[in-house]
Design a protein around this motif. Sequence first.
Motif: not given
Ligand code: LLP
Length: 429
Positions: A63, A65, A107, A167, A206-207, A243-245, A280, A320, A324, A379
């Motif tokens: 991811a 982002k 996405s 999140i 979610g994340s 994602g979200g782990m 991510g 962050r 959050y 992030y």
């Molecule tokens: N896929 C989609 C569609 C997403 O919206 C996201 C994260 C991911 C994958 C990746 O998720 P991860 O594996 O990183 O949890 N700025 C916030 C986190 C926002 C996450 C948004 N979407 C923070 O600093 O905690």
Amino acid sequence: MTDAHAPYLTEVDGHLCLERVDLHGLADAVGTPAYVYSKAHITDAIEALNEAFAGVDFNLHYAVKANSNLAILKLCSDLGTGFDIVSGGELSRVIAAGGDPGTVIFSGVGKTVEEIDFALKVGIECFNVESEAELHRIAERAEVSGQVAPISIRVNPNVDAQTHPYISTGLKQNKFGVQPDQALAMYQAAAENPQLNIVGIDCHIGSQITEIEPLLDAFTNMLSLVDELASMGIELKHIDLGGGMGIVYQDETPLDLQTYGASVRQILGGRGQTIILEPGRSIVANAGVLLTRIEYLKQAAEPDAPNFAVVDAAMNDLIRPALYQAWHDVRVVNPDRTLPPDQWDIVGPVCESGDFIAKDRTLGLDASSVLAVLSAGAYGMVQASNYNSRGRACEIMVDGETFELIRRRETITDQLRLETGLDASRNAL
Ligand code: LLP
């Protein structure tokens, strides 16, 4: 030392090192604030996920982002990941880093005509469609350019990820995805549209998720849709679990990847779909630290007021904690750490009371202290801004005993470059 950063963040003869690079020496060499990432940590995180999902047809899509630095994207691409993106800008980054657009999943709830056209032109792997209106727009744009658009529908499985509300993304009240009934109708419509090629289904609930149940519930809910679609004659090639782990920032018990992989394998059963994940944070968060230096120590005026350590990093560098209430571990990196400990709020120079990096930490500090803010690889830099006209930090990639500048520090010239209005001619519509 938290296990989260081990064995990449280590102490060698009193020197705190990322891999084998001394962070105090690095702060002197490149200045502060500086984001520093461990190449080995990122590499191992990707390999651990691939191993956990061995035995299923599995495809990792990083991811973008979470951290979109080109060097990180190139590393991911070299390690064989695809990419999950949410904007045309992220697609441009993947291409600039030498990534294959054919491995990109797009996405996001607000894809513009320009972004869809760009993605069609470069031939991405799949659009993760988040609404009926978007499905129509993609079909229309595909028709205009004489192409067939590969699509997946983002289903909202309506499970509570039990994470911070900002999140959490898989509930009815969230703006993401569509409800299962609506998804079925959209698949039916897509199947009848020659401009669309149905390739998969996806969700992302979610994340920073640390419980496995919501992830498996979402998967199970998606599988009933997959089976229902199969009975309608619509066969999907992939199931994308998002994602979200969650990771360890403080004392969380992170998801056990082996269990996640094994459970997915078991629940998938004999179905033939490829499993996709879009992580991510779990790839980059604990690979990165933010180095910052003390500017001033401000001792408490009264017994119940905090002591402030004013550092040169601020909420514009790492938002962050402010956004959050996130907790990031903070370490002193100076080799001599014999100063008597005291309680400190670590704050930045930005003119907001919400500008803090950490509160109420027991640390031995003096005016020469350099700090490492841990778990800052995800992030962090991507959410940095120029608030208070502060230039964004530099970024460094560490590899063994070497380091490389992967983004130079932003200068005031960089910031002023886009602004006009002092002597430019005026326009009228
Ligand atoms: N896929 C989609 C569609 C997403 O919206 C996201 C994260 C991911 C994958 C990746 O998720 P991860 O594996 O990183 O949890 N700025 C916030 C986190 C926002 C996450 C948004 N979407 C923070 O600093 O905690």
